[in-house]
Design an enzyme around this catalytic site. Structure first.
Site, PDB file in Angstrom:
ATOM      1  N   HIS A   1       8.928  84.039 -11.304  1.00 34.10           N
ATOM      2  CA  HIS A   1       9.239  82.741 -11.261  1.00 34.10           C
ATOM      3  C   HIS A   1      10.708  82.609 -11.459  1.00 34.10           C
ATOM      4  O   HIS A   1      11.324  82.013 -10.354  1.00 34.10           O
ATOM      5  CB  HIS A   1       8.517  82.159 -12.467  1.00 34.10           C
ATOM      6  CG  HIS A   1       8.846  80.443 -12.487  1.00 34.10           C
ATOM      7  ND1 HIS A   1       7.724  79.614 -12.176  1.00 34.10           N
ATOM      8  CD2 HIS A   1       9.965  79.867 -12.485  1.00 34.10           C
ATOM      9  CE1 HIS A   1       8.422  78.326 -12.239  1.00 34.10           C
ATOM     10  NE2 HIS A   1       9.773  78.698 -12.424  1.00 34.10           N
ATOM     11  N   GLU A   2      11.472  82.937 -12.231  1.00 30.05           N
ATOM     12  CA  GLU A   2      12.778  83.066 -12.581  1.00 30.05           C
ATOM     13  C   GLU A   2      13.638  83.690 -11.582  1.00 30.05           C
ATOM     14  O   GLU A   2      14.600  83.045 -11.206  1.00 30.05           O
ATOM     15  CB  GLU A   2      13.151  83.282 -14.014  1.00 30.05           C
ATOM     16  CG  GLU A   2      12.475  82.619 -15.098  1.00 30.05           C
ATOM     17  CD  GLU A   2      12.521  80.981 -14.860  1.00 30.05           C
ATOM     18  OE1 GLU A   2      13.635  80.531 -14.090  1.00 30.05           O
ATOM     19  OE2 GLU A   2      11.837  80.142 -15.563  1.00 30.05           O
TER      20      GLU A   2
ATOM     21  N   HIS B   1      13.889  81.965  -8.217  1.00 28.17           N
ATOM     22  CA  HIS B   1      14.929  80.901  -8.473  1.00 28.17           C
ATOM     23  C   HIS B   1      16.419  81.531  -7.791  1.00 28.17           C
ATOM     24  O   HIS B   1      16.899  80.826  -6.947  1.00 28.17           O
ATOM     25  CB  HIS B   1      15.082  80.133  -9.811  1.00 28.17           C
ATOM     26  CG  HIS B   1      14.084  79.328  -9.978  1.00 28.17           C
ATOM     27  ND1 HIS B   1      13.722  78.099  -9.283  1.00 28.17           N
ATOM     28  CD2 HIS B   1      13.333  79.046 -10.953  1.00 28.17           C
ATOM     29  CE1 HIS B   1      12.544  77.403  -9.957  1.00 28.17           C
ATOM     30  NE2 HIS B   1      12.336  78.010 -10.795  1.00 28.17           N
TER      31      HIS B   1
END
Length: 164
Positions: free
Chosen positions: A69-70, A73
């Protein structure tokens, strides 16, 4: 820095590089995140911060989902620029297309909330009290005034405290 965390970050970058057929600058990684967030991507600093407590308590899912998820980004930012939405279609494309993971915005990890000390303030209204945070209590000490919305009297510290 735990080896498995670094290995997962590297794996995510290699998957993105194979998918997009280009290289990406590796981020700085920190385990200095507390509170309710599992991870944070600082786009302009190319920095990933992770919550070590949530990592320990949710190890397998954290490595699979939170790390991807990170990283997604940072990849989305490097691919598409600053004008995209944090969890918009570009980020979702990376989560689904590159990592083959559901693009969940938030984790569902159990997070223990800290108990906070509250300072009890009162007005002229019967049976009415107001629990102030330490920050607000300090502001009162520096001269800030707060009024009761009902009776419009200045709230006054009662001398009592409680944990919430």
């Amino acid at each position: 820095m735990p080896d498995l965390l670094n290995q997962r970050i590297e794996s995510c970058y290699q998957q993105a590089e194979a998918f997009f057929k280009r290289s990406f600058k590796r981020p700085e990684v920190s385990l200095k995140l507390r509170g309710q967030k599992a991870g944070v991507a600082h786009l302009h600093e190319n920095l990933l911060r992770f919550n070590p407590q949530l990592y320990r308590e949710n190890h397998a899912h954290f490595l699979e989902q939170t790390v991807a998820h990170e990283v997604a980004h940072l990849i989305a930012h490097q691919m598409f620029g600053s004008g995209i939405q944090p969890h918009g279609e570009e980020w979702q494309l990376i989560m689904r297309g590159v990592y083959e993971l559901p693009p969940h915005r938030c984790h569902t990890y159990a997070v223990q909330r800290r108990t906070a000390l509250r300072y009890i303030y009162r007005c002229k209204c019967p049976e009415q009290d107001f629990a102030f945070s330490a920050q607000r209590h300090t502001l009162v000490g520096k001269g800030r005034r707060y009024l009761c919305r009902r009776c419009r009297a200045t709230l006054v510290f009662s001398g009592q405290q409680r944990r919430e």
